[in-house]
Design a protein around this motif. Structure first.
Motif, PDB file in Angstrom:
ATOM      1  N   ILE A 127       1.674   4.458   9.772  1.00  0.00           N
ATOM      2  CA  ILE A 127       3.020   4.648   9.194  1.00  0.00           C
ATOM      3  C   ILE A 127       4.113   4.828  10.173  1.00  0.00           C
ATOM      4  O   ILE A 127       3.892   5.782  11.125  1.00  0.00           O
ATOM      5  CB  ILE A 127       2.975   6.126   8.391  1.00  0.00           C
ATOM      6  N   ALA A 128       4.886   3.849  10.321  1.00  0.00           N
ATOM      7  CA  ALA A 128       6.146   3.761  11.257  1.00  0.00           C
ATOM      8  C   ALA A 128       6.791   5.276  11.396  1.00  0.00           C
ATOM      9  O   ALA A 128       7.144   5.939  10.249  1.00  0.00           O
ATOM     10  CB  ALA A 128       6.996   2.923  11.106  1.00  0.00           C
ATOM     11  N   ALA A 129       7.393   5.485  12.531  1.00  0.00           N
ATOM     12  CA  ALA A 129       7.849   6.950  12.745  1.00  0.00           C
ATOM     13  C   ALA A 129       9.221   6.830  11.999  1.00  0.00           C
ATOM     14  O   ALA A 129      10.001   6.041  12.003  1.00  0.00           O
ATOM     15  CB  ALA A 129       8.512   7.015  14.096  1.00  0.00           C
ATOM     16  N   PHE A 144       0.795  -1.193  -0.062  1.00  0.00           N
ATOM     17  CA  PHE A 144       0.176   0.113   0.008  1.00  0.00           C
ATOM     18  C   PHE A 144       0.817   1.374  -0.208  1.00  0.00           C
ATOM     19  O   PHE A 144       0.153   2.423   0.371  1.00  0.00           O
ATOM     20  CB  PHE A 144      -1.113  -0.143   1.217  1.00  0.00           C
ATOM     21  N   GLY A 145       2.095   1.158  -0.055  1.00  0.00           N
ATOM     22  CA  GLY A 145       3.092   2.301  -0.146  1.00  0.00           C
ATOM     23  C   GLY A 145       3.829   2.796   0.763  1.00  0.00           C
ATOM     24  O   GLY A 145       4.955   3.261   0.823  1.00  0.00           O
ATOM     25  N   GLN A 146       4.019   1.760   2.021  1.00  0.00           N
ATOM     26  CA  GLN A 146       5.046   2.037   3.179  1.00  0.00           C
ATOM     27  C   GLN A 146       6.048   0.909   2.941  1.00  0.00           C
ATOM     28  O   GLN A 146       5.763  -0.327   2.790  1.00  0.00           O
ATOM     29  CB  GLN A 146       4.308   1.792   4.514  1.00  0.00           C
ATOM     30  N   LEU A 151      12.193   5.460   3.817  1.00  0.00           N
ATOM     31  CA  LEU A 151      12.517   4.888   5.248  1.00  0.00           C
ATOM     32  C   LEU A 151      13.704   5.371   6.153  1.00  0.00           C
ATOM     33  O   LEU A 151      14.783   5.681   5.348  1.00  0.00           O
ATOM     34  CB  LEU A 151      12.715   3.356   5.204  1.00  0.00           C
ATOM     35  N   ASP A 152      13.405   6.229   7.309  1.00  0.00           N
ATOM     36  CA  ASP A 152      14.561   6.807   7.959  1.00  0.00           C
ATOM     37  C   ASP A 152      15.466   7.872   6.777  1.00  0.00           C
ATOM     38  O   ASP A 152      16.584   8.198   7.102  1.00  0.00           O
ATOM     39  CB  ASP A 152      15.538   5.941   8.350  1.00  0.00           C
ATOM     40  N   GLY A 153      14.361   8.547   6.103  1.00  0.00           N
ATOM     41  CA  GLY A 153      15.284   9.558   5.112  1.00  0.00           C
ATOM     42  C   GLY A 153      15.650   9.012   4.071  1.00  0.00           C
ATOM     43  O   GLY A 153      16.147   9.769   3.039  1.00  0.00           O
ATOM     44  N   ARG A 154      15.718   7.694   3.992  1.00  0.00           N
ATOM     45  CA  ARG A 154      16.444   7.043   2.733  1.00  0.00           C
ATOM     46  C   ARG A 154      15.195   6.547   1.501  1.00  0.00           C
ATOM     47  O   ARG A 154      14.256   6.016   2.094  1.00  0.00           O
ATOM     48  CB  ARG A 154      17.048   5.663   3.026  1.00  0.00           C
TER      49      ARG A 154
END
Ligand SMILES: *Cc1c(COP(=O)(O)O)cnc(C)c1O
Length: 377
Positions: free
Chosen positions: A281-283, A141-143, A173-176
């Protein structure tokens, strides 16, 4: 009022129709329908967009997974771990190559592969003396999936890790950025994906020069130095020049569309929270919101009310992969895939696209809230 679209490709097309017409005319003018200059241009722009060293255009998201698995040498009897709750492509690609898709459960918060279930599946496969080769994680779904955790398990066990990012291009993910989160990432440009063309298309991303050069050969019949030099068994898996030309235009508005999807998701989140289970959405992560999928015990009631109120919905996915006729003989983690089973009965996806108007979204949300509330126990 025009009917609410589940995915509004028309509004997008109206916005850039002259550019699309010019891009298509450009291909008709130069006539290089196969491997024309737009292919290389698109690959460079996609590499730039994701930050991956190599982007290889290909014929579909499914073929992208096949190509990545072929580059890793997957063959007869090779076990590849796959989430039980996803679109069929990853399992299909593994089975197509003679491998064994081994189904792992997912997490209900993210809909993505559960690292604990993956560990259990690896122990199961070891006990059964199966030949473990790799993992295909899916960014549902996009995450993005939990690549730090899954990647650590892959490294520990000597397994390859491929990201099926058909739904998550543009997420982080974490800015990546997606495309750089593991060794090989595949995506799809099927029309309804966050970045879609007007037919079938896909791409593979990697930082690895060797894998990239093998995949460039695989997409053109395993070619060597030239077209009629065949050094490996490959496929005809090229992207059409016309699709690349279309994608080049759509890519220019893609970052803005991702922002718009996020705004739509935020409105859903604040308007539906409490009435139904909304996506988490995970932090540190962002989602490209290919779908906005909610969970409710009585989704049938929501589905019915939406139908009556002219709100289009979809069920992704009503049947888990281990329950599919073509896949039910493949192994499942010993702990079972209970979360996947539960999700297949309770998820429902709402209209999600960058052009969803405020009044339309308000109508969708009140319809969902009323039906969820009225039937809640
Ligand atoms: C759409 C999709 C694919 C396949 O993409 P195609 O371009 O249709 O072959 C693979 N995996 C997932 C998760 C998808 O959503």
């Amino acid at each position: 009022m025009s009917p609410i679209a589940f995915t509004d490709l028309k509004a997008q097309q109206e916005r850039i129709r002259p550019q699309l017409d010019a891009a298509i005319a450009g291909v008709l003018d130069h006539g290089r329908y196969i491997m024309g200059p737009e292919i290389g241009e698109l690959e460079a722009k996609l590499a730039d967009f994701t930050g991956a060293k190599h982007a290889i255009a290909c014929s579909s998201g499914t073929d992208a997974i096949v190509l990545a698995l072929m580059a890793k040498g997957v063959g007869i009897g090779d076990v590849v771990f796959i989430p039980a709750f996803t679109f069929v492509a990853a399992a299909e690609a593994v089975a197509f190559l003679g491998g064994i898709p081994f189904f792992v459960d997912v997490l209900s918060d993210s809909f993505n592969m559960d690292p604990a279930s993956l560990k259990l599946a690896i122990a199961d496969a070891r006990k059964a003396d199966l030949q473990m080769r790799g993992i295909v994680a899916v960014d549902l779904f996009g995450q993005p999936a939990d690549y730090p955790a899954i990647g650590a398990i892959a490294a520990e066990e000597g397994l390859f890790l491929i990201a099926d990012a058909a739904q998550s291009l543009g997420a982080t993910l974490d800015g990546r950025k997606v495309g750089t989160l593991c060794e090989l990432t595949t995506t799809s440009f099927f029309p309804a994906k966050p970045l879609g063309c007007y037919g079938d298309g896909g791409a593979i991303f990697t930082d690895d020069d060797q894998l990239a050069s093998v995949m460039r050969s695989l997409v053109i019949h395993g070619k060597g130095d030239h077209k009629y030099d065949n050094v490996r068994v490959g496929l005809n898996a090229r992207m059409d020049t016309l699709q690349a030309a279309i994608l080049l235009e759509k890519l220019t508005i893609f970052p803005g569309e991702l922002d718009a999807r996020k705004r739509v998701a935020d409105v859903y989140q604040s308007g539906l929270h409490g009435a139904v289970k909304t996506p988490k959405i995970a932090a540190g992560n962002t989602s490209s919101y290919a779908q906005y999928t909610i969970i409710h015990e009585r989704r049938g009631a929501i589905e019915q009310s939406c139908k009556s109120a002219d709100v289009p919905t979809a069920i992704y996915y009503p049947i888990t992969l281990p329950d599919q006729k073509a896949y039910n003989h493949f192994p499942i983690v010993s702990g079972g895939v209970l979360v996947s089973d539960q999700l297949s009965k309770t998820v429902i996806s709402l209209p999600m696209h960058p052009y969803l108007s405020e009044p339309d979204q308000a109508h969708i949300m009140s319809t969902v809230r009323n039906s969820a509330g009225a039937n809640d126990d």
